[in-house]
Design a protein around this motif. Sequence first.
Motif, PDB file in Angstrom:
ATOM      1  N   GLU A  81       0.705  -1.410  -0.276  1.00 33.60           N
ATOM      2  CA  GLU A  81      -0.251   0.228   0.234  1.00 33.60           C
ATOM      3  C   GLU A  81       0.965   1.346  -0.107  1.00 33.60           C
ATOM      4  O   GLU A  81       0.644   1.757  -0.350  1.00 33.60           O
ATOM      5  CB  GLU A  81      -0.820  -0.005   1.016  1.00 33.60           C
ATOM      6  CG  GLU A  81      -2.024   1.015   1.221  1.00 33.60           C
ATOM      7  CD  GLU A  81      -2.810   1.254   0.677  1.00 33.60           C
ATOM      8  OE1 GLU A  81      -3.213   2.334  -0.547  1.00 33.60           O
ATOM      9  OE2 GLU A  81      -3.373   0.405  -0.368  1.00 33.60           O
TER      10      GLU A  81
ATOM     11  N   ARG B 248       2.770   1.606  -3.196  1.00 33.73           N
ATOM     12  CA  ARG B 248       1.264   2.531  -4.055  1.00 33.73           C
ATOM     13  C   ARG B 248       0.832   3.660  -3.925  1.00 33.73           C
ATOM     14  O   ARG B 248       0.693   4.845  -4.787  1.00 33.73           O
ATOM     15  CB  ARG B 248       0.405   1.886  -4.078  1.00 33.73           C
ATOM     16  CG  ARG B 248      -0.060   0.595  -4.385  1.00 33.73           C
ATOM     17  CD  ARG B 248      -1.503  -0.275  -4.868  1.00 33.73           C
ATOM     18  NE  ARG B 248      -2.331  -1.217  -3.346  1.00 33.73           N
ATOM     19  CZ  ARG B 248      -2.014  -1.660  -2.825  1.00 33.73           C
ATOM     20  NH1 ARG B 248      -1.521  -2.276  -3.164  1.00 33.73           N
ATOM     21  NH2 ARG B 248      -2.776  -1.975  -1.723  1.00 33.73           N
ATOM     22  N   LEU B 249       0.869   4.170  -2.864  1.00 38.50           N
ATOM     23  CA  LEU B 249       1.013   5.634  -2.306  1.00 38.50           C
ATOM     24  C   LEU B 249       2.244   6.529  -3.035  1.00 38.50           C
ATOM     25  O   LEU B 249       1.272   7.752  -3.374  1.00 38.50           O
ATOM     26  CB  LEU B 249       0.826   5.580  -0.898  1.00 38.50           C
ATOM     27  CG  LEU B 249       1.128   7.058   0.119  1.00 38.50           C
ATOM     28  CD1 LEU B 249      -0.380   7.833  -0.534  1.00 38.50           C
ATOM     29  CD2 LEU B 249       1.162   6.969   1.290  1.00 38.50           C
TER      30      LEU B 249
ATOM     31  N   SER C 121       1.124   7.200  -6.100  1.00 32.05           N
ATOM     32  CA  SER C 121       0.048   7.904  -6.573  1.00 32.05           C
ATOM     33  C   SER C 121       0.192   9.337  -6.554  1.00 32.05           C
ATOM     34  O   SER C 121      -0.045  10.266  -7.152  1.00 32.05           O
ATOM     35  CB  SER C 121      -1.042   7.657  -5.979  1.00 32.05           C
ATOM     36  OG  SER C 121      -1.411   5.949  -6.080  1.00 32.05           O
TER      37      SER C 121
ATOM     38  N   ILE D 158      -6.687   9.744  -7.928  1.00 23.53           N
ATOM     39  CA  ILE D 158      -7.017   9.440  -6.597  1.00 23.53           C
ATOM     40  C   ILE D 158      -7.832   9.183  -6.155  1.00 23.53           C
ATOM     41  O   ILE D 158      -8.920  10.500  -6.034  1.00 23.53           O
ATOM     42  CB  ILE D 158      -6.037   9.830  -5.227  1.00 23.53           C
ATOM     43  CG1 ILE D 158      -4.361   9.163  -5.855  1.00 23.53           C
ATOM     44  CG2 ILE D 158      -6.160   9.106  -3.802  1.00 23.53           C
ATOM     45  CD1 ILE D 158      -2.947  10.018  -4.564  1.00 23.53           C
TER      46      ILE D 158
ATOM     47  N   ASP E 214     -11.881   5.572  -1.633  1.00 17.06           N
ATOM     48  CA  ASP E 214     -11.517   4.808  -1.117  1.00 17.06           C
ATOM     49  C   ASP E 214      -9.427   4.373  -1.074  1.00 17.06           C
ATOM     50  O   ASP E 214      -9.596   3.616  -0.066  1.00 17.06           O
ATOM     51  CB  ASP E 214     -11.710   3.058  -2.124  1.00 17.06           C
ATOM     52  CG  ASP E 214     -13.574   3.565  -2.119  1.00 17.06           C
ATOM     53  OD1 ASP E 214     -13.844   3.371  -1.143  1.00 17.06           O
ATOM     54  OD2 ASP E 214     -13.492   2.350  -2.688  1.00 17.06           O
ATOM     55  N   GLN E 215      -9.122   4.902  -2.341  1.00 17.72           N
ATOM     56  CA  GLN E 215      -7.431   4.443  -2.328  1.00 17.72           C
ATOM     57  C   GLN E 215      -7.059   5.678  -1.382  1.00 17.72           C
ATOM     58  O   GLN E 215      -6.002   5.222  -0.651  1.00 17.72           O
ATOM     59  CB  GLN E 215      -7.245   5.179  -3.873  1.00 17.72           C
ATOM     60  CG  GLN E 215      -5.474   4.845  -4.094  1.00 17.72           C
ATOM     61  CD  GLN E 215      -5.169   5.551  -5.399  1.00 17.72           C
ATOM     62  OE1 GLN E 215      -5.789   4.936  -6.217  1.00 17.72           O
ATOM     63  NE2 GLN E 215      -4.061   5.016  -5.596  1.00 17.72           N
TER      64      GLN E 215
ATOM     65  N   ALA F 243      -7.722   4.024   2.437  1.00 19.69           N
ATOM     66  CA  ALA F 243      -6.684   3.385   2.721  1.00 19.69           C
ATOM     67  C   ALA F 243      -5.011   3.653   2.615  1.00 19.69           C
ATOM     68  O   ALA F 243      -4.318   3.290   3.276  1.00 19.69           O
ATOM     69  CB  ALA F 243      -6.603   2.196   1.511  1.00 19.69           C
ATOM     70  N   ALA F 244      -4.614   4.613   1.904  1.00 18.19           N
ATOM     71  CA  ALA F 244      -3.421   5.362   2.049  1.00 18.19           C
ATOM     72  C   ALA F 244      -3.613   6.014   3.316  1.00 18.19           C
ATOM     73  O   ALA F 244      -1.672   5.847   4.454  1.00 18.19           O
ATOM     74  CB  ALA F 244      -3.402   6.510   1.006  1.00 18.19           C
TER      75      ALA F 244
END
Length: 370
Positions: free
Chosen positions: A30, A33-34, A37, A232, A235-236, A239-240
Amino acid sequence: MPANAPPVAAAPVAAPSPAEGPATEADLAELDRLAASYRSLTEQIGRAIVGQTEAVEQTCVALLAGGHALLVGVPGLAKTLLVRTLAEALDLDFNRVQFTPDLMPADVSGGEVPNHSGGDGPSFRFEPGPIFTNVLLADEINRTPPKTQAALLEAMQERQVTAAGRRHPLPDPFFVLATQNPIESEGTYPLPEAQLDRFLLQIAIDYPSEEDEVEVVRRTTAGAPPRIEPVIGRDQLLAARAAVRKIAVSDSTLRYATRLARASRPGADVSGVNPGALEFVSEHVRWGAGPRAAQALILCAKARAALRGEVHAGGDDVAAVAPAALRHRILPNFHADAAGLTADDLVARLIAAVPRQPDAGPRWLREILP
């Protein structure tokens, strides 16, 4: 450090906190991914905003830490455009409220209105105000009286609005990004310290460099405004934000952040801090930072580390976010005003005086990295 300040002895390396648990593979994925992003997010913001790299990063830090931010700068530095562009790139609901002297609390939070749908007797229903959104731009927040400013206090702290004895939860996520012009005093109402403390960061927007200003003129005088693509989603982002809180810090970093906050208070007893700096604080500070300051330092340090793809926040991250996290929580006294010292000057002196302990990193990090 100032030339007349006594040297500060190096502090010993503190052991990592035994309470820190190992990060799972999902957590690490995660965070990866952050970081990716964030690169896409800054690319989209860069289509509309030239330069202001530090302000963009600090605003994103506040969002990832789950807090609100106050953007302070003179007119024409794209404060409003930055917030609007960020909301578009995040694909979140966005509302803008222009704060004026005649704005009423209900104009922001909403209120009870008559329900004309019929029935046996008079009834009322709650009509949500513009505060019911994901990103609220409170433009020129210091132009409205304290009564209306106070309408934001409950929303910023409790993420809810109370009307007619009933609580109405705000959407999640919910962020207030407020702007303020520091050079005007007529027709303005300074924010009370209690409300300033609700802002996780106070972000200073400065003039651009010459090259950036030339690029601003070039872009804004030719062609249509660029289109911002959302990168982004809600939900993303949630989660981040959860992943950021799992970033580990050692006890030495926690103690460093706490000492920074405590050393800003006149008369504080802080071990391991340059005594000359404490005398400086007692002479020039009326009120220092409260416990929220240390919390802000650690949360923002974690968010800053996450944006760089790191899984561990250290003292360097704390020192980097300290000016934005502390400048609105330290109140200089009249001695400081007479000497021409600002809150930023006092924060710089604190950072120089409080020893930054070498950080060996959390135990679990040393186990998974070569």
